[in-house]
Design an enzyme around this catalytic site. Structure first.
Site, short mmCIF file in Angstrom:
data_model
loop_
_atom_site.label_atom_id
_atom_site.label_comp_id
_atom_site.label_asym_id
_atom_site.label_seq_id
_atom_site.Cartn_x
_atom_site.Cartn_y
_atom_site.Cartn_z
N HIS A 177 56.98 46.59 56.18
CA HIS A 177 57.96 47.26 55.33
C HIS A 177 57.40 47.52 53.94
O HIS A 177 56.57 46.77 53.42
CB HIS A 177 59.27 46.49 55.28
CG HIS A 177 59.22 45.13 54.64
ND1 HIS A 177 59.39 44.93 53.28
CD2 HIS A 177 59.05 43.91 55.17
CE1 HIS A 177 59.31 43.64 53.02
NE2 HIS A 177 59.11 42.99 54.15
N ASP A 184 59.38 48.08 51.04
CA ASP A 184 60.18 47.65 49.89
C ASP A 184 59.86 46.22 49.50
O ASP A 184 59.34 45.43 50.28
CB ASP A 184 61.67 47.80 50.18
CG ASP A 184 62.17 46.87 51.29
OD1 ASP A 184 61.48 46.76 52.32
OD2 ASP A 184 63.25 46.27 51.13
N ASP A 197 54.69 40.41 50.07
CA ASP A 197 55.76 40.62 51.04
C ASP A 197 56.33 42.01 50.81
O ASP A 197 57.18 42.20 49.95
CB ASP A 197 56.83 39.54 50.85
CG ASP A 197 58.01 39.68 51.79
OD1 ASP A 197 57.92 40.45 52.77
OD2 ASP A 197 59.03 39.03 51.53
N GLU A 236 63.80 46.79 54.28
CA GLU A 236 63.86 45.58 55.11
C GLU A 236 64.47 44.42 54.35
O GLU A 236 65.21 43.61 54.92
CB GLU A 236 62.44 45.21 55.58
CG GLU A 236 62.38 44.10 56.62
CD GLU A 236 62.20 42.71 56.03
OE1 GLU A 236 62.17 41.74 56.81
OE2 GLU A 236 62.10 42.57 54.79
N GLU A 237 64.19 44.33 53.04
CA GLU A 237 64.65 43.19 52.25
C GLU A 237 66.16 43.15 52.08
O GLU A 237 66.72 42.12 51.73
CB GLU A 237 63.98 43.21 50.87
CG GLU A 237 62.47 43.02 50.89
CD GLU A 237 62.05 41.62 51.30
OE1 GLU A 237 62.92 40.81 51.64
OE2 GLU A 237 60.84 41.34 51.26
N ASP A 294 54.14 40.53 58.92
CA ASP A 294 54.97 40.14 57.78
C ASP A 294 55.14 38.63 57.72
O ASP A 294 56.17 38.13 57.28
CB ASP A 294 56.34 40.83 57.91
CG ASP A 294 57.20 40.71 56.67
OD1 ASP A 294 56.66 40.37 55.59
OD2 ASP A 294 58.42 40.94 56.75
N HIS A 308 59.36 36.63 47.13
CA HIS A 308 60.51 36.95 46.27
C HIS A 308 60.45 36.22 44.93
O HIS A 308 61.49 36.04 44.29
CB HIS A 308 61.85 36.61 46.95
CG HIS A 308 62.06 37.27 48.28
ND1 HIS A 308 63.25 37.19 48.97
CD2 HIS A 308 61.24 38.02 49.04
CE1 HIS A 308 63.14 37.86 50.11
NE2 HIS A 308 61.92 38.38 50.16
#
Length: 416
Positions: free
Chosen positions: A85, A87, A148, A182-183, A205, A387
Site C-alpha cells: 500500500h 498510504d 509501512d 490501507e491504513e 507489509d 505509525h
C-alpha cells in the site's frame, strides 16, 4: 533455481525516494483515494515500472497501480500477485520526511537530530540486536518514516527489475497491485479483481526479516447509541439523564482484561475509538477484535451487558447497538490453500533466513483480498515501530525481502 548471488539491488534508492512523498490517508474523507496526494507516489511508481519494462503499468482513477510481468515459461503456472500500500498512517505526520541512514549500526541508541527527545533505544526495540553491521534507516525525529509500507513498495519494484534483468529465473505471469488507503481500512474497496486476474497473492507489509503471517484478527465495528433525557439544566433535578455521563459510566465499567493495553498474543479486545454527543444523545464507536469469529459475538455481548447494567440507574434512557463486519481471519482461507503459505516459507528459507510463521494482531489488505478470491498471506518488508516517529527499517532486510519475492516467483514455476 536460486537467485544469482550478486544482485544489483535498487531497493534502497527507491525507498529513500518514496518516503519523501507525503501519502498520508484521511479517515474523514469520503473520496477514493482519501487524499489526492497519494496519486503523486502512484504516478512515480508507474513511471518506474514502465522504465523497467512492465508495459501495461498504469494508475487508475481511484489511485490504484496495476502492472504485469509476462510469464517466461511454457508451464501452466498460477498467476501470482504482489501487493503493497502507498498510504501512510494518519497517526503521525508523513509530511517533509527526511530519511537518515545510520550506516554500520553497532547497537547504539539512535538519537534523531530534528527531535532529540525521540530516541530509538535498543532495549525498547529488541529487533535492533539483529541489525549489527547493517544500515538502519530512520526519519529525522519529527515525522514517521513511511517504511509501512514503502519498504514493501520498494522491495516489489526492485524484484520486478531483478526478474526482467534475469530472464534465466523462470516464472509464470506476475501481477502487481499497489493500493491507497490501507491504513484507514479501505485499501481494496475499489480494487478491480477481474482486471487483476490473479490466483494467489502476497502482501509485502510485514515486520521482522524471515516472518510470514497467515492469520489475522477477525474484526467487527460496533456503534453504541445512547438516548438520554434532556431538560433545561436550571430545572433538571430528577429529570435530566445525560447521555454524555451515561457514556462515561459505560466506558469506565468495561472489563480491563478486554482492553488492548492489557492483552497480547491470541487475546482479543474491545476498544472504544471515539465518543461523540450531547445530553440527549451520545454515540461510542468501538472496534472489536479476536482470532475466533465466535468470540466477536461474545465481546459484543459484553458491551450490551455493561450498557444494560449502567442503564438500570437511568430508567428513562435507552440504547441501541449496531454491529458491522470489517474483516475476518484470513487463516480460514489458507486452510483450503496450504501451498500458498508453504511456498512462502520455502522462499524465505532460500533467501537465507529462518522462516517464522506468525499471527497478526491487526489486519492487512490481504485479509480482505483473501475473502475476495485472492488468498494472500503477508511477507516481511523489514518495517518496525509503525505509525510513529521511531519507525525504522534496515537496507539489508529490504534486500532480503526482494530475494524472497524473486524466490517465490521461481518456486511457483518449479512446483507447477
Amino acid at each position: 533455481m536460486n537467485v544469482p548471488l550478486m544482485l544489483h539491488y535498487t531497493v534502497q534508492n527507491r525507498f529513500l525516494k518514496y518516503v519523501t512523498i507525503d501519502t498520508q490517508s484521511d479517515p474523514e474523507s469520503k473520496t477514493t483515494p482519501s487524499t489526492e496526494k497519494q496519486k503523486n507516489l502512484g504516478q512515480l511508481l508507474v513511471a518506474e515500472l514502465l522504465e523497467i519494462g512492465l508495459q501495461d503499468a498504469h494508475l487508475d482513477g481511484y489511485g490504484y497501480v496495476y502492472a504485469t510481468i509476462p510469464a517466461n515459461t511454457t508451464k501452466a503456472v498460477p498467476v501470482i500477485c504482489f501487493c503493497s500500500h502507498m498510504d501512510t498512517s494518519p497517526d503521525c505526520s508523513g509530511e517533509h520526511v527526511k530519511p537518515i541512514i545510520h550506516q554500520n549500526y553497532q547497537g547504539q541508541d539512535l538519537i534523531l537530530p530534528d527531535g532529540p527527545a525521540v530516541v530509538i533505544r535498543l532495549n525498547e526495540h529488541p529487533d535492533l540486536q539483529y541489525q549489527i553491521g547493517n544500515d538502519v534507516i530512520t526519519a529525522s525525529g519529527t515525522t514517521l518514516l513511511g517504511a509501512d509500507n514503502k519498504a514493501g513498495l520498494a522491495a516489489i519494484v526492485d524484484a520486478c527489475k531483478q526478474l526482467i534483468d534475469h530472464p534465466e529465473i523462470k516464472h509464470g505471469k506476475i501481477k502487481i497491485l499497489f493500493t491507497p488507503d490501507e491504513e484507514i481500512g479501505r485499501g481494496v474497496d475499489k480494487a478491480d479483481m477481474q482486471k487483476l486476474g490473479a490466483d494467489f497473492g502476497y502482501t509485502i507489509d510485514g515486520e521482522s526479516a524471515g516472518t510470514i503471517e497467515n492469520e489475522t484478527f477477525s474484526a467487527d465495528g460496533a456503534r453504541l447509541t445512547i438516548k438520554g433525557v434532556s431538560t433545561h439544566p436550571g430545572f433538571a433535578k430528577g429529570k435530566m439523564q445525560s447521555a454524555i455521563k451515561i457514556a462515561g459510566k459505560i466506558l469506565a465499567a468495561l472489563p480491563l482484561n478486554l482492553s488492548p493495553e492489557n492483552t497480547s498474543g491470541k487475546e482479543g479486545f474491545i476498544h472504544p475509538v471515539s465518543v461523540n454527543g450531547h445530553v440527549e444523545e451520545a454515540t461510542i464507536d468501538f472496534i472489536i477484535r479476536d482470532f475466533e469469529d465466535e468470540k466477536l459475538q461474545a465481546h459484543a455481548a459484553v458491551i450490551r451487558q455493561v450498557t444494560g447494567n449502567v442503564l438500570k440507574d437511568f430508567p428513562d434512557a435507552s440504547f441501541t447497538i449496531q454491529i458491522s463486519q470489517q474483516y475476518r481471519n484470513m487463516k480460514q482461507v489458507f486452510d483450503q490453500h496450504p501451498q500458498v503459505t508453504e511456498y512462502g516459507i520455502e522462499a524465505i528459507r532460500r533467501a537465507g533466513l529462518g522462516p517464522r510463521l506468525r499471527s497478526i494482531r491487526g489486519g492487512t489488505d490481504g485479509s480482505r483480498l483473501s475473502f475476495m478470491g485472492l488468498p494472500c498471506p503477508n511477507i516481511f518488508a523489514g518495517e518496525h515501530a509503525f505509525h510513529s516517529k521511531q519507525e525504522w527499517v534496515s537496507v539489508q532486510d529490504m534486500q532480503k525481502s526482494v530475494d524472497t519475492i524473486v524466490h517465490l516467483c521461481s518456486i511457483w514455476e518449479e512446483k507447477s
